[in-house]
Enzyme design. Structure first.
Site, mmCIF file in Angstrom:
data_model
loop_
_atom_site.group_PDB
_atom_site.id
_atom_site.type_symbol
_atom_site.label_atom_id
_atom_site.label_comp_id
_atom_site.label_asym_id
_atom_site.label_seq_id
_atom_site.Cartn_x
_atom_site.Cartn_y
_atom_site.Cartn_z
ATOM 1 N N ASN A 138 -6.331 1.592 10.611
ATOM 2 C CA ASN A 138 -4.995 1.843 11.138
ATOM 3 C C ASN A 138 -5.119 1.888 12.649
ATOM 4 O O ASN A 138 -5.913 2.670 13.186
ATOM 5 C CB ASN A 138 -4.458 3.196 10.649
ATOM 6 C CG ASN A 138 -4.177 3.207 9.152
ATOM 7 O OD1 ASN A 138 -4.316 2.186 8.482
ATOM 8 N ND2 ASN A 138 -3.786 4.357 8.635
ATOM 9 N N HIS B 197 -2.908 10.895 1.203
ATOM 10 C CA HIS B 197 -2.292 10.725 2.518
ATOM 11 C C HIS B 197 -1.767 12.092 2.963
ATOM 12 O O HIS B 197 -0.568 12.300 3.120
ATOM 13 C CB HIS B 197 -1.186 9.674 2.454
ATOM 14 C CG HIS B 197 -0.823 9.076 3.795
ATOM 15 N ND1 HIS B 197 -0.862 7.736 4.065
ATOM 16 C CD2 HIS B 197 -0.430 9.659 4.957
ATOM 17 C CE1 HIS B 197 -0.496 7.505 5.322
ATOM 18 N NE2 HIS B 197 -0.229 8.670 5.883
ATOM 19 N N GLU C 34 -2.572 -0.393 8.700
ATOM 20 C CA GLU C 34 -1.370 0.051 9.406
ATOM 21 C C GLU C 34 -1.383 -0.470 10.826
ATOM 22 O O GLU C 34 -2.407 -0.421 11.505
ATOM 23 C CB GLU C 34 -1.308 1.586 9.544
ATOM 24 C CG GLU C 34 -0.755 2.309 8.376
ATOM 25 C CD GLU C 34 -0.695 3.826 8.598
ATOM 26 O OE1 GLU C 34 -0.462 4.267 9.738
ATOM 27 O OE2 GLU C 34 -0.906 4.549 7.620
ATOM 28 N N ARG D 170 0.848 -1.190 0.000
ATOM 29 C CA ARG D 170 0.000 0.000 0.000
ATOM 30 C C ARG D 170 0.882 1.239 0.000
ATOM 31 O O ARG D 170 1.729 1.410 0.871
ATOM 32 C CB ARG D 170 -0.875 0.014 1.262
ATOM 33 C CG ARG D 170 -1.622 1.301 1.444
ATOM 34 C CD ARG D 170 -2.227 1.445 2.838
ATOM 35 N NE ARG D 170 -2.343 2.851 3.144
ATOM 36 C CZ ARG D 170 -2.137 3.392 4.327
ATOM 37 N NH1 ARG D 170 -1.827 2.657 5.354
ATOM 38 N NH2 ARG D 170 -2.247 4.687 4.479
ATOM 39 N N GLU E 256 -6.917 8.185 6.883
ATOM 40 C CA GLU E 256 -7.147 8.825 8.180
ATOM 41 C C GLU E 256 -7.624 10.274 8.118
ATOM 42 O O GLU E 256 -6.971 11.173 8.676
ATOM 43 C CB GLU E 256 -5.862 8.801 9.013
ATOM 44 C CG GLU E 256 -5.309 7.433 9.284
ATOM 45 C CD GLU E 256 -4.112 7.473 10.253
ATOM 46 O OE1 GLU E 256 -3.742 8.566 10.706
ATOM 47 O OE2 GLU E 256 -3.578 6.404 10.553
ATOM 48 N N TYR F 200 -2.940 1.672 16.478
ATOM 49 C CA TYR F 200 -1.673 1.644 17.215
ATOM 50 C C TYR F 200 -1.850 1.417 18.710
ATOM 51 O O TYR F 200 -0.983 0.852 19.344
ATOM 52 C CB TYR F 200 -0.919 2.953 16.989
ATOM 53 C CG TYR F 200 -0.424 3.082 15.563
ATOM 54 C CD1 TYR F 200 0.821 2.596 15.201
ATOM 55 C CD2 TYR F 200 -1.219 3.654 14.567
ATOM 56 C CE1 TYR F 200 1.281 2.679 13.896
ATOM 57 C CE2 TYR F 200 -0.772 3.741 13.253
ATOM 58 C CZ TYR F 200 0.483 3.253 12.920
ATOM 59 O OH TYR F 200 0.930 3.326 11.635
HETATM 60 C C1 GCO Z 1 -1.042 7.597 8.870
HETATM 61 C C2 GCO Z 1 0.018 7.617 9.853
HETATM 62 C C3 GCO Z 1 1.362 7.341 9.269
HETATM 63 C C4 GCO Z 1 2.314 7.469 10.391
HETATM 64 C C5 GCO Z 1 2.154 6.309 11.322
HETATM 65 C C6 GCO Z 1 2.989 6.442 12.561
HETATM 66 O O1 GCO Z 1 -1.718 8.533 8.805
HETATM 67 O O2 GCO Z 1 -1.226 6.672 8.131
HETATM 68 O O3 GCO Z 1 0.058 8.851 10.448
HETATM 69 O O4 GCO Z 1 1.592 8.216 8.217
HETATM 70 O O5 GCO Z 1 3.609 7.550 9.948
HETATM 71 O O6 GCO Z 1 0.843 6.203 11.743
HETATM 72 O O7 GCO Z 1 2.583 7.570 13.278
#
Ligand code: GCO
Length: 445
Positions: A286, A119, A346, A75, A164, A288
């Site tokens: 995504n 992005h 992600e 991706r 996002e 984390y």
């Molecule tokens: C996103 C994220 C990435 C970052 C990753 C680590 O929006 O997909 O911000 O670009 O690099 O999430 O913070």
């Protein structure tokens, strides 16, 4: 440790501004990140994406790495100002040519290109006429999406509309720590709504053009009250609305969370919610960690983020390592949003990797992080969550937005002086995991 079915898609993710570099080459226009990163004090160390991983020139080497890793899919995102330097109108053929070469190279290597259209790198020319505060930008986005699909769509079968939008709106328009550096509730509301609208319009445009699998990406995480008490529970729900549901609810339910309705009144027009609510082929997630919040009348919307509890393991970003977040979020999607097909687009961690004398990086913390989160993906699947793939963030160490090059998320180390790439231990671990369709234990360190 859970295993995954044959058809489960394994991948890695990157984004244009974070890796490409070549900021002034072959007719590329400026984006809001070029502007923002050149402003004093915005980015740690004064870093910019001017060179980044020089992927624009070294994509051949990076495709080799993908091949070696054995991923099914890659991706990446398209830089809007590389394709349309003014954001609309004139097409820059040389910009499209780069993505042509990239897609062809990926296909030759047996890696499926998953193309994300946005992005965060809005063309500066559009920002100058209002950017995401202006409704028209949503239609320019749909036109741009059409241009890209027209050019790559004969070889690509997955498009991701947006990355996002919720975080883009939050950090770029409410907290002001990302481009374009604004901070007001009104601007946050306008940006979020127009990003949602753009996603819907882009989806509609592509749906009528071709037979692609279409999805969009949200960054979601569970929000927990950091202290006991109704008042803290209440603000965690408010924070959830700002952080997650501002994009999730309109997309999947066709409505904004009630708490946000007043601030959106000025921007939502008749018919918008029908445009925004879409049944995508899949939702990119995504993820984390989680948020912990408490009531704090002195903060911007009366909520304060607490950060990780004492003793919790943290990544180099200061984020809590909290694998259960993956399970919780996937079950929430199963239970409250009709269990849509999900691809984890992600997941990953920054750690202060220390290369040894030969440059090798034994990044055991990263491997353990990925293994633990994957285990929760497997657990959620067993519980019936419809998860179809997993993409690690990220292939390469790269430009980590406001943090510059100081935070390393890569499975591959990049020496930013020489542009040398060195696969870390986590790269080899991930390759084995992919080959077996199962997170390999043992190398957990
Ligand atoms: C996103 C994220 C990435 C970052 C990753 C680590 O929006 O997909 O911000 O670009 O690099 O999430 O913070």
């Amino acid at each position: 440790m859970g295993s995954f079915p044959e058809e489960f898609v394994w991948g890695v993710s990157t984004s244009a501004y974070q890796i490409e570099g070549a900021a002034r080459e072959d007719g590329r226009g400026e984006s809001i990140w070029d502007t923002f990163s050149r402003e004093e004090g915005r980015i740690a160390g004064g870093d910019t994406g001017d060179v980044a991983c020089d992927h624009y020139h070294r994509y051949g080497r990076d495709i080799e790495l993908l091949k070696q890793l054995g991923v099914d899919a890659y991706r990446f995102s398209i830089s809007w100002p590389r394709v349309l330097p003014e954001g609309k109108g004139r097409v820059n053929r040389k910009g499209l040519d780069f993505y042509d070469r990239l897609v062809d190279g990926l296909l030759e290597a047996g890696v499926a290109p998953w193309v994300c259209l946005y992005h965060w790198d809005l063309p500066q020319a559009l920002e100058d006429s209002g950017g995401w505060l202006d409704r028209d930008t949503a239609w320019y986005f749909a036109d741009y999406a059409e241009t890209v699909a027209d050019s790559l769509g004969d070889r690509v079968d997955r498009f991701l509309l947006m990355n996002e939008p919720n975080v883009h709106a939050l950090l770029g328009y409410l907290l002001g720590i990302h481009a374009p550096g604004r901070h007001s509730i009104g601007e946050f509301a306008a940006a979020a709504h127009h990003l949602n609208l753009a996603t819907g319009l882009g989806y509609e445009r592509l749906r009528h053009m071709g037979d692609w699998q279409l999805g969009t990406i949200l960054n979601l995480e569970p929000v927990h009250a950091g202290r006991e008490g109704d008042e803290h529970e209440e603000v965690s729900s408010l924070f959830d609305a700002f952080r997650n549901r501002v994009c999730l609810d309109p997309l999947l339910k066709g409505e904004y969370p009630a708490q946000l309705a007043p601030m959106l009144e000025a921007v939502v027009r008749d018919g918008d919610m029908q445009q925004i609510r879409r049944e995508m082929d899949f939702l990119g997630l995504n993820l984390y960690g989680r948020s912990r919040v408490i009531l704090d009348p002195g903060s911007l919307v009366g909520v304060r983020e607490l950060g990780p509890p004492e003793g919790a393991q943290r990544t180099d970003m200061g984020w809590e390592v909290y694998p259960q977040a993956m399970y919780e979020q996937l079950l929430e999607l199963r239970d409250k949003y009709g269990n849509p097909p999900v691809v984890i687009t992600e997941n990953g961690a920054a750690f202060e990797d220390r290369p040894d004398a030969t440059g090798h990086v034994a990044d055991t913390e990263r491997t353990a992080y990925l293994a633990a989160y994957l285990e929760q993906v497997a657990r959620a699947r067993e519980a019936g969550a419809d998860v179809r793939g997993y993409f690690a963030w990220s292939l390469l160490d790269n430009f980590e937005w406001a943090e510059g090059y100081g935070k390393r998320f890569g499975l591959v180390r990049v020496d930013f002086e020489t542009q040398e790439r060195i696969p870390k231990a986590s790269f080899h671990w991930y390759r084995e995991t992919i080959a077996r369709n199962e997170p390999v234990a043992g190398s957990r360190g």
